[in-house]
Enzyme design. Structure first.
Site, PDB file in Angstrom:
ATOM      1  N   GLY A 167       0.780  -1.078  -0.115  1.00  0.00           N
ATOM      2  CA  GLY A 167       0.058  -0.065  -0.034  1.00  0.00           C
ATOM      3  C   GLY A 167       0.805   1.165  -0.007  1.00  0.00           C
ATOM      4  O   GLY A 167       1.766   1.459   0.788  1.00  0.00           O
ATOM      5  N   ARG A 207      -3.669   8.070   1.646  1.00  0.00           N
ATOM      6  CA  ARG A 207      -4.323   8.938   2.609  1.00  0.00           C
ATOM      7  C   ARG A 207      -3.891   9.048   3.873  1.00  0.00           C
ATOM      8  O   ARG A 207      -4.219   9.736   4.781  1.00  0.00           O
ATOM      9  CB  ARG A 207      -5.922   8.075   2.908  1.00  0.00           C
ATOM     10  CG  ARG A 207      -6.780   8.082   1.491  1.00  0.00           C
ATOM     11  CD  ARG A 207      -7.869   7.099   1.762  1.00  0.00           C
ATOM     12  NE  ARG A 207      -8.752   7.423   2.642  1.00  0.00           N
ATOM     13  CZ  ARG A 207      -9.547   6.816   3.385  1.00  0.00           C
ATOM     14  NH1 ARG A 207      -9.310   5.460   3.138  1.00  0.00           N
ATOM     15  NH2 ARG A 207     -10.042   7.086   4.081  1.00  0.00           N
ATOM     16  N   ASP A 261      -1.342  -3.532   6.978  1.00  0.00           N
ATOM     17  CA  ASP A 261      -2.128  -2.424   7.518  1.00  0.00           C
ATOM     18  C   ASP A 261      -3.326  -2.909   8.426  1.00  0.00           C
ATOM     19  O   ASP A 261      -3.963  -2.143   8.953  1.00  0.00           O
ATOM     20  CB  ASP A 261      -2.650  -1.459   6.304  1.00  0.00           C
ATOM     21  CG  ASP A 261      -3.695  -2.153   5.739  1.00  0.00           C
ATOM     22  OD1 ASP A 261      -3.993  -3.386   5.913  1.00  0.00           O
ATOM     23  OD2 ASP A 261      -4.108  -1.431   4.679  1.00  0.00           O
ATOM     24  N   GLY A 278     -16.136  -6.029   1.005  1.00  0.00           N
ATOM     25  CA  GLY A 278     -16.542  -7.017   0.028  1.00  0.00           C
ATOM     26  C   GLY A 278     -17.640  -7.896   0.997  1.00  0.00           C
ATOM     27  O   GLY A 278     -17.509  -7.988   2.392  1.00  0.00           O
ATOM     28  N   ASN A 318      -5.851   3.230   7.228  1.00  0.00           N
ATOM     29  CA  ASN A 318      -5.736   3.927   5.877  1.00  0.00           C
ATOM     30  C   ASN A 318      -5.379   5.331   6.208  1.00  0.00           C
ATOM     31  O   ASN A 318      -4.841   6.272   5.476  1.00  0.00           O
ATOM     32  CB  ASN A 318      -6.917   3.833   5.067  1.00  0.00           C
ATOM     33  CG  ASN A 318      -7.427   2.477   4.838  1.00  0.00           C
ATOM     34  OD1 ASN A 318      -6.578   1.830   4.107  1.00  0.00           O
ATOM     35  ND2 ASN A 318      -8.414   2.129   5.278  1.00  0.00           N
ATOM     36  N   ALA A 324      24.197  15.202  43.672  1.00  0.00           N
ATOM     37  CA  ALA A 324      23.563  15.750  42.788  1.00  0.00           C
ATOM     38  C   ALA A 324      24.321  16.524  41.903  1.00  0.00           C
ATOM     39  O   ALA A 324      25.506  16.831  42.191  1.00  0.00           O
ATOM     40  CB  ALA A 324      22.430  16.875  43.662  1.00  0.00           C
TER      41      ALA A 324
HETATM   42  C1  UD1 Z   1     -10.120  -5.818   0.256  1.00  0.00           C
HETATM   43  C2  UD1 Z   1     -11.147  -6.896  -0.211  1.00  0.00           C
HETATM   44  C3  UD1 Z   1     -12.399  -6.696   0.278  1.00  0.00           C
HETATM   45  C4  UD1 Z   1     -12.341  -6.653   1.780  1.00  0.00           C
HETATM   46  C5  UD1 Z   1     -11.567  -5.642   2.184  1.00  0.00           C
HETATM   47  C6  UD1 Z   1     -10.999  -5.578   3.778  1.00  0.00           C
HETATM   48  C7  UD1 Z   1     -10.108  -7.618  -2.353  1.00  0.00           C
HETATM   49  C8  UD1 Z   1     -10.226  -7.559  -3.971  1.00  0.00           C
HETATM   50  N1  UD1 Z   1     -11.231  -7.014  -1.714  1.00  0.00           N
HETATM   51  O1  UD1 Z   1     -10.731  -4.295  -0.340  1.00  0.00           O
HETATM   52  O2  UD1 Z   1     -13.380  -7.937  -0.010  1.00  0.00           O
HETATM   53  O3  UD1 Z   1     -13.760  -6.386   2.386  1.00  0.00           O
HETATM   54  O4  UD1 Z   1      -9.945  -5.710   1.455  1.00  0.00           O
HETATM   55  O5  UD1 Z   1     -10.291  -4.543   4.054  1.00  0.00           O
HETATM   56  O6  UD1 Z   1      -9.552  -8.281  -2.004  1.00  0.00           O
HETATM   57  N2  UD1 Z   1      -2.532  -4.542  -1.879  1.00  0.00           N
HETATM   58  C9  UD1 Z   1      -1.426  -5.112  -2.467  1.00  0.00           C
HETATM   59  N3  UD1 Z   1      -1.169  -5.146  -3.756  1.00  0.00           N
HETATM   60  C10 UD1 Z   1      -2.476  -4.367  -4.557  1.00  0.00           C
HETATM   61  C11 UD1 Z   1      -3.472  -4.380  -3.976  1.00  0.00           C
HETATM   62  C12 UD1 Z   1      -3.728  -4.305  -2.618  1.00  0.00           C
HETATM   63  O7  UD1 Z   1      -0.470  -5.222  -1.875  1.00  0.00           O
HETATM   64  O8  UD1 Z   1      -2.262  -4.622  -5.851  1.00  0.00           O
HETATM   65  C13 UD1 Z   1      -2.727  -4.454  -0.391  1.00  0.00           C
HETATM   66  C14 UD1 Z   1      -2.934  -3.270   0.143  1.00  0.00           C
HETATM   67  O9  UD1 Z   1      -1.833  -2.521   0.355  1.00  0.00           O
HETATM   68  C15 UD1 Z   1      -4.013  -3.463   1.198  1.00  0.00           C
HETATM   69  C16 UD1 Z   1      -4.756  -4.733   0.812  1.00  0.00           C
HETATM   70  O10 UD1 Z   1      -3.947  -5.637  -0.087  1.00  0.00           O
HETATM   71  O11 UD1 Z   1      -3.472  -3.617   2.356  1.00  0.00           O
HETATM   72  C17 UD1 Z   1      -5.996  -4.583   0.717  1.00  0.00           C
HETATM   73  O12 UD1 Z   1      -6.394  -3.755  -0.648  1.00  0.00           O
HETATM   74  P1  UD1 Z   1      -7.286  -2.692  -0.773  1.00  0.00           P
HETATM   75  O13 UD1 Z   1      -6.989  -2.015  -2.189  1.00  0.00           O
HETATM   76  O14 UD1 Z   1      -7.404  -1.910   0.176  1.00  0.00           O
HETATM   77  O15 UD1 Z   1      -8.753  -3.707  -0.969  1.00  0.00           O
HETATM   78  P2  UD1 Z   1      -9.961  -3.310  -0.531  1.00  0.00           P
HETATM   79  O16 UD1 Z   1     -10.438  -2.360  -1.690  1.00  0.00           O
HETATM   80  O17 UD1 Z   1     -10.017  -2.662   0.829  1.00  0.00           O
HETATM   81 CA    CA Z   2      -8.633  -1.326   2.117  1.00  0.00          CA
END
Ligand code: UD1
Ligand code: CA
Length: 451
Positions: free
Chosen positions: A11, A15, A105, A140, A226, A362
């Protein structure tokens, strides 16, 4: 069954409004990703793959500094959680066992929860961690029918009926490592976000006749960070948990809300911690010690029955012996105070060894630094250092030796010796009163001239 952790930590943390990769922000004195890795410790992982992106080298350095043995994997393009997991393929080469996907995270997943997922794996091929969300928002959704997890739908792609589901996806997945990697290979990116969704593995698995289930945990465990506000909220939770643990372990906290702990703070039974004390990383306090108000401790060891503070500062390498005392406005760095030694007021002890029962007056300062190098001061057993002694290191004051108040000690003092290192006093009878008169007259003259 052996286990591997795949920790997604790519990530950018946009934000957070920060130049630092998100997972390097600190919680309880350790970077966020370390908490995620440590939450998996209960599974005694054989391998850890840390999927990083932005700031990968810094994450690798932080991991090494904490003795976290991990394969640092770089995800060059952020194409989705499924793509991120696929990056761990090489790190998992030849591995036969279960893989668990965690998030850098998301620091609060408990060992009980991971053990429950492990138990579920006895009857299911894929276990997904879900939670009943108070406000499901954009999480999700887990679609469960007859005890089987049928699929996970991302909010963006969900129908109104699916959005009404409150059982949400935490993102944590457990499956056999080889099955997981097979499944992520089959993921496409034909969805509202154009990403490779890890969540798609559930439908793919079901289509292949594999069995999927949802294990649930408390929503609090799934808290992801975040923003700085969420980081602050997580810190508050971390501290609340640490205070509860300390109290349960037999530590008295007179004002718990004002005491701050680190991830590795150890405090023994029957130790009393007064108000406004901070335990930075690396502190161990044995049983029956007293840490008085407004003290700051870091990288130090405090033995049984010792008293620290009020207003004391113990820096890395401070080693405080049984029953020793470190009082107000005393700073100790890389120094040992043996049993019963005392430095009660206004003192700096750096790069020093203080013997058993020695008394530091002291205002004593170990002058350990010449601007280029650091040197050690040795103070013997039962030595008596007079108030306001400057000890110019390297220097040794022997056992049962004394230094006179106000001395600048530049040479070693033998056992039982006395060092007098100050100018001889000159006393002039009547001169004090005469001097005072002179000042008064001069002042009166100035005032008159100003009228
Ligand atoms: C994801 C889930 C969602 C769930 C939510 C919980 C998927 C498609 N969706 O959504 O169902 O409810 O987390 O918080 O998995 N990351 C990477 N590389 C990438 C994309 C993401 O390392 O290419 C890591 C991010 O740093 C983050 C985590 O994966 O820590 C989740 O990614 P994020 O894009 O925040 O997923 P959400 O949309 O929150
Ligand atoms: Ca997320």
């Amino acid at each position: 069954m052996s286990t591997a952790l795949i920790v997604l930590a790519a990530g950018q943390g946009t934000r957070m409004n920060s130049d630092l990769p998100k997972v390097l922000h600190q919680l309880g004195g350790a970077p966020l990703f370390a908490h995620a890795v440590w939450s998996g410790r209960a599974l005694e992982p054989e391998r850890v793959a840390l999927v990083t992106g932005h700031g990968s080298e810094d994450v690798a350095k932080a991991a090494a500094a904490l003795d976290i043995e991990a394969d640092i994997v770089v995800q060059d393009e952020r194409l989705g959680t499924g793509h991120a997991v696929a990056q761990a393929r090489e790190a998992l080469a030849g591995f036969e066992g279960d893989a668990v996907v965690l998030y850098g995270d998301t620091p609060f997943i408990s060992s009980e929860t991971l053990t429950a997922m492990q138990d579920a794996r006895a009857s299911f091929d894929v276990a997904i961690l879900g939670f009943h969300a108070a406000h499901p928002g954009r999480y999700g959704r887990l679609v469960v029918n007859d005890g089987t997890l049928e699929k996970i739908v991302e909010y963006k792609d969900a129908t109104d009926a699916e959005r009404a589901i409150t059982l949400c996806n935490s993102g944590v997945v457990m499956a056999s490592g080889s099955v997981l990697l097979d499944l992520v290979t089959a993921i496409g990116n034909d969805n509202a976000a154009g990403e490779y969704y890890l969540t798609d593995i559930v439908e793919i698995a079901n289509a292949r006749g594999l069995k999927c289930t949802a294990v649930t945990c408390d929503e609090a465990e799934t808290l992801g960070i975040n923003t700085r506000a969420e980081l602050a909220a997580a810190e508050a939770i971390f501290q609340e948990n640490a205070r509860t643990d300390a109290l349960a372990n037999g530590v008295t906290l007179t004002a718990p809300d004002t005491v701050f702990f680190s991830h590795d703070t150890h405090i023994g039974r029957d130790t009393i911690v007064e108000a406004n004390v901070i335990f930075a990383p690396g502190v161990t306090v044995e049983f029956g010690a007293t840490i008085r108000a407004f003290s700051h401790l870091e990288g130090c060891h405090v033995a049984t029955g010792a008293t620290i503070g009020p207003y004391a500062r113990l820096r890395p390498g401070a080693e405080i012996g049984d029953g020793a005392r470190v009082g107000n406005f005393v700073e100790v760095k890389n120094a040992t105070l043996a049993e019963g030694a005392k430095a009660n007021h206004l003192t700096y002890l750096g790069d020093a060894t203080v013997g058993k029962g020695a008394n530091i007056g002291a205002g004593t300062i170990t002058c350990n630094y010449n601007g280029v190098d650091k040197f050690r001061t040795e103070i013997g057993e039962h030595a008596f250092i007079g108030s306001d002694t400057m000890l110019i290191a390297p220097v040794r004051v022997g056992d049962e030796a004394m230094t006179a108040s106000g001395s600048v000690v530049t040479k070693d003092v033998p056992d039982g010796g006395l060092a007098l290192g100050r100018a001889d006093q000159v006393t002039k009878p009547g001169a004090g009163r005469r001097l005072m008169e002179m000042y008064r007259k001069a002042k009166a003259k100035r005032q008159k001239a100003a009228e």
